[in-house]
Design a protein around this motif. Structure first.
Motif, PDB file in Angstrom:
ATOM      1  N   LEU A  12      43.005  29.149  68.478  1.00  0.00           N
ATOM      2  CA  LEU A  12      43.146  29.202  67.023  1.00  0.00           C
ATOM      3  C   LEU A  12      42.539  27.957  66.384  1.00  0.00           C
ATOM      4  O   LEU A  12      41.873  28.021  65.348  1.00  0.00           O
ATOM      5  N   GLU A  13      42.751  26.827  67.038  1.00  0.00           N
ATOM      6  CA  GLU A  13      42.201  25.559  66.554  1.00  0.00           C
ATOM      7  C   GLU A  13      40.676  25.600  66.504  1.00  0.00           C
ATOM      8  O   GLU A  13      40.050  25.070  65.577  1.00  0.00           O
ATOM      9  N   LYS A  14      40.079  26.251  67.506  1.00  0.00           N
ATOM     10  CA  LYS A  14      38.618  26.288  67.603  1.00  0.00           C
ATOM     11  C   LYS A  14      37.990  27.391  66.753  1.00  0.00           C
ATOM     12  O   LYS A  14      36.775  27.397  66.557  1.00  0.00           O
ATOM     13  N   SER A  15      38.811  28.317  66.274  1.00  0.00           N
ATOM     14  CA  SER A  15      38.282  29.452  65.522  1.00  0.00           C
ATOM     15  C   SER A  15      38.104  29.105  64.048  1.00  0.00           C
ATOM     16  O   SER A  15      38.433  28.007  63.598  1.00  0.00           O
ATOM     17  N   THR A  16      37.600  30.083  63.307  1.00  0.00           N
ATOM     18  CA  THR A  16      37.423  29.898  61.860  1.00  0.00           C
ATOM     19  C   THR A  16      38.704  30.197  61.092  1.00  0.00           C
ATOM     20  O   THR A  16      38.786  29.941  59.898  1.00  0.00           O
ATOM     21  N   ALA A  17      39.698  30.749  61.787  1.00  0.00           N
ATOM     22  CA  ALA A  17      40.967  31.074  61.131  1.00  0.00           C
ATOM     23  C   ALA A  17      41.752  29.796  60.851  1.00  0.00           C
ATOM     24  O   ALA A  17      41.821  28.903  61.693  1.00  0.00           O
ATOM     25  N   LYS A  18      42.339  29.731  59.688  1.00  0.00           N
ATOM     26  CA  LYS A  18      43.135  28.570  59.318  1.00  0.00           C
ATOM     27  C   LYS A  18      44.615  28.935  59.347  1.00  0.00           C
ATOM     28  O   LYS A  18      45.021  29.965  58.815  1.00  0.00           O
ATOM     29  N   ALA A  19      45.404  28.086  59.980  1.00  0.00           N
ATOM     30  CA  ALA A  19      46.838  28.343  60.077  1.00  0.00           C
ATOM     31  C   ALA A  19      47.581  27.019  60.137  1.00  0.00           C
ATOM     32  O   ALA A  19      47.026  25.994  60.526  1.00  0.00           O
ATOM     33  N   SER A  20      48.841  27.066  59.748  1.00  0.00           N
ATOM     34  CA  SER A  20      49.691  25.880  59.778  1.00  0.00           C
ATOM     35  C   SER A  20      50.840  26.105  60.747  1.00  0.00           C
ATOM     36  O   SER A  20      51.542  27.116  60.671  1.00  0.00           O
ATOM     37  N   PHE A  21      51.020  25.187  61.663  1.00  0.00           N
ATOM     38  CA  PHE A  21      52.098  25.245  62.646  1.00  0.00           C
ATOM     39  C   PHE A  21      53.374  24.729  61.991  1.00  0.00           C
ATOM     40  O   PHE A  21      53.407  23.628  61.458  1.00  0.00           O
ATOM     41  N   LEU A  22      54.449  25.542  62.031  1.00  0.00           N
ATOM     42  CA  LEU A  22      55.680  25.181  61.330  1.00  0.00           C
ATOM     43  C   LEU A  22      56.845  24.859  62.259  1.00  0.00           C
ATOM     44  O   LEU A  22      57.472  23.813  62.141  1.00  0.00           O
ATOM     45  N   LEU A  23      57.162  25.778  63.168  1.00  0.00           N
ATOM     46  CA  LEU A  23      58.318  25.605  64.051  1.00  0.00           C
ATOM     47  C   LEU A  23      57.964  26.044  65.463  1.00  0.00           C
ATOM     48  O   LEU A  23      57.114  26.914  65.658  1.00  0.00           O
ATOM     49  N   GLU A  24      58.661  25.462  66.443  1.00  0.00           N
ATOM     50  CA  GLU A  24      58.436  25.852  67.837  1.00  0.00           C
ATOM     51  C   GLU A  24      59.689  25.572  68.656  1.00  0.00           C
ATOM     52  O   GLU A  24      60.423  24.621  68.394  1.00  0.00           O
ATOM     53  N   ASP A  25      59.941  26.445  69.621  1.00  0.00           N
ATOM     54  CA  ASP A  25      61.001  26.195  70.592  1.00  0.00           C
ATOM     55  C   ASP A  25      60.621  26.911  71.876  1.00  0.00           C
ATOM     56  O   ASP A  25      59.816  27.850  71.866  1.00  0.00           O
ATOM     57  N   LYS A  26      61.179  26.466  72.992  1.00  0.00           N
ATOM     58  CA  LYS A  26      60.877  27.126  74.258  1.00  0.00           C
ATOM     59  C   LYS A  26      62.128  27.242  75.108  1.00  0.00           C
ATOM     60  O   LYS A  26      63.105  26.519  74.919  1.00  0.00           O
TER      61      LYS A  26
END
Length: 209
Positions: free
Chosen positions: A125-139
């Motif tokens: 996603l980082e390398k693509s043309t798509a723009k996004a914002s990372f908000l939350l994460e858990d594992k």
């Protein structure tokens, strides 16, 4: 490029909003038994919490099939926190989503999958043309079920020994919440599919609620 919006002030706003919200959303992921327990607790207290959706995911690669479940809940904040705590004690991943995100972030998308797949997804996603914002994460910290094809060709006595060793694999699941613009949604879905992770548009679930 993924713009990381988790800044100190935003964290403070999120925590404040979470504490004052009467109702919140929650996504819990893990093995089937743990999700069954969460679903059971939610059904017993259906006046306070609602099950919005539940999915059983199978991820197949090489000789291994990984299996896991996730469930999305909405309801009383205190009840949701209790269910989240139960899931964490059982090794699950849990994201609590406050109304703050629903009101402030456009086109929320939820991705669930093995941690290595999620990392690859975010990298692509980082390398693509798509723009996004990372908000939350858990594992997760617990085990998920897996099947290894190669054991099918072993003699029965060997399979009886090997199968239990492979049934529960020490594989971490990750759940991530991102936001994006309408024009990038299909591209993000394509990237998710190529990385064999489950992705769903949060707004679609809200429409069904």
């Amino acid at each position: 490029m993924i713009e990381n919006k988790i800044k100190t002030l935003r964290k403070a706003a999120k925590v404040s909003t979470m504490q004052t919200s009467d109702k919140i959303w929650c996504v819990i992921a893990g093995n089937e038994e743990m999700i069954n327990n969460i679903a059971y607790e939610a059904i017993l207290d259906k006046e306070r919490v609602k099950i919005l959706c539940r999915e059983h995911i199978t991820s197949r690669e090489s000789f291994v099939t990984k299996k896991f479940d996730f469930i999305m809940l909405y309801g009383d904040a205190d009840k949701i926190r209790n269910l989240s705590l139960i899931s964490k004690e059982d090794g699950g991943a849990s994201l609590k989503i406050a109304p703050y995100y629903i009101g402030e972030e456009p086109n929320l998308m939820l991705a669930v999958g093995p941690e290595d797949h999620i990392k690859k997804f975010l990298g692509d996603l980082e390398k693509s043309t798509a723009k996004a914002s990372f908000l939350l994460e858990d594992k997760t910290t617990g085990f998920i079920e897996s099947d290894v094809y190669i054991t099918r060709w072993l003699p029965k006595f060997a399979r009886d020994i090997a199968d239990p060793l492979f049934k529960m694999a020490d594989v971490a699941l990750s759940t991530v919440l991102i936001s994006t613009e309408e024009e990038y949604i299909e591209k993000i879905k394509e990237i998710a599919k190529s990385n064999k992770i489950f992705v769903i548009r949060f707004n679609d679930i809200l429409k069904e609620e």
